[in-house]
Design an enzyme around this catalytic site. Structure first.
Site, short mmCIF file in Angstrom:
data_model
loop_
_atom_site.label_atom_id
_atom_site.label_comp_id
_atom_site.label_asym_id
_atom_site.label_seq_id
_atom_site.Cartn_x
_atom_site.Cartn_y
_atom_site.Cartn_z
CD GLU A 177 -36.21 67.23 -0.82
OE1 GLU A 177 -35.38 67.69 -1.55
OE2 GLU A 177 -35.84 67.51 0.53
CE LYS A 219 -34.73 71.10 -0.44
NZ LYS A 219 -32.85 70.55 0.07
#
Length: 340
Positions: A177, A219
């Site tokens: 992420e 992500k």
């Protein structure tokens, strides 16, 4: 590294038009959100709220996996049933947040570096033995005057890659992420530039650390103008530039891209995900999914407010948001769904 297990889990996390529910807020973050709604900031209140989420009937129809926090993965329902057992019964894959938060990057005012690599191998082993099958690490990149710097981007990309390699060594699928924050007055085009630079560096580092791309999930943020930018982009403009950035930077070997919501409203996050799938799904090498926290949880939290009498209504709101995002993965979401 068990390549087959990693690839199977990664595929399962983005299969059947489902997505991820992030319920991995740290205790201070969770307490802060509770305080805004006059909810007690206690271990029991956090446990009760997590129980509300995971016991929502039908949640597994739209949610493939949940990201838990260290406190949460160890908790139980009021009747003593471990949360992990409840998730397993619902067909939901458990995951765990493993970074220890973003701290000030030395000599770089306004920039952060995510910490948590020390002792990570041992922590991953414990989580895997407990039943977790994937993990998450979040890096934050701010846009502002003179930032992000190359050193900040490279430091965070390197940490993400080292984390991902350790995860795969332990048998856990890494959720990678790198979040370009919405805070600030930057334009949509500036966000695109930074997002592409960040993603390019992340995949350079992932390859350097020999991370199996088929056994991970990306992500990222959507490409969005800053919250205080005077010109806010349309849903179509966001979709166009987000997809352009991903096509330029994300290898086809990655099985899925699960967007973070990053402070977007619940309805807007669904609408933007919907347009990307509606217009581009047939052209994509990877599944385009969601890994939302507040964009799924917040309506339920607003209803619950710490009161047992509000649990059922809060669960219905949570289930509605999860279903809206599953429909958005199909490109079939409409604003009329919010009035149903």
């Amino acid at each position: 590294m068990n390549i087959q297990m990693l690839t199977d889990t990664a595929k399962a996390l983005v299969a059947d038009d489902k997505g991820l529910l992030a319920m991995d807020e740290s205790n201070p973050t969770c307490n802060h959100r509770f305080a805004k709604l006059d909810i007690s900031q206690t271990v029991e209140a956090r446990r009760a709220y997590r129980e509300l989420i995971i016991t929502t009937h039908g949640l597994g129809e739209s949610i493939s996996g949940v990201i838990l926090y260290d406190e949460t993965i160890r908790q139980q329902k009021k009747d003593g049933t471990p949360f992990l057992k409840v998730l397993g019964a619902a067909g939901i894959i458990p995951g765990i947040k493993v970074d220890t938060g973003a701290k000030d990057l030395a000599a770089h005012p306004g920039e952060k570096i995510t910490e948590g690599l020390d002792g990570l191998r041992e922590r991953l082993k414990e989580y895997c033995q407990m039943g977790a099958r994937f993990a998450k690490w979040r890096a934050v990149i701010a846009i502002g005057e003179g930032i992000p710097t190359r050193s900040c981007i490279e430091a965070n990309a390197h940490a993400l890659a080292r984390y991902a390699a350790l995860c795969q060594e332990a048998g856990l699928v890494p959720i990678v992420e790198p979040e370009v924050l919405m805070d600030g007055g930057h334009t949509l085009e500036r966000c695109r530039e930074v997002t592409e630079e960040v993603l390019r560096n992340v995949f350079i580092q992932l390859n350097c650390q020999r991370v199996l791309l088929e056994g991970m999930i990306l992500k990222p943020n959507m490409v969005l103008p800053g919250l205080t930018c005077p010109t806010q982009a349309s849903v179509d403009e966001v979709a166009n530039l987000t997809m352009k950035s991903l096509w330029r930077t994300v290898p086809a070997a990655v099985p899925g891209i699960a967007f973070l919501s990053g402070g977007q409203s619940a309805e807007l996050a669904s609408a933007r995900l919907n347009v990307m799938n509606l217009r581009f799904k047939s052209q994509l090498p990877w599944a385009l999914s969601f890994s939302f926290a507040r964009a799924i949880q917040q309506p339920a939290l607003d209803i619950w407010r710490g009161k047992e009498a509000n649990v059922k209504a809060a669960q219905q709101a949570l289930l509605h948001r999860a279903r809206c995002n599953r429909v958005a993965r199909r490109g079939e979401y409409t604003a009329a769904m919010e009035k149903a």
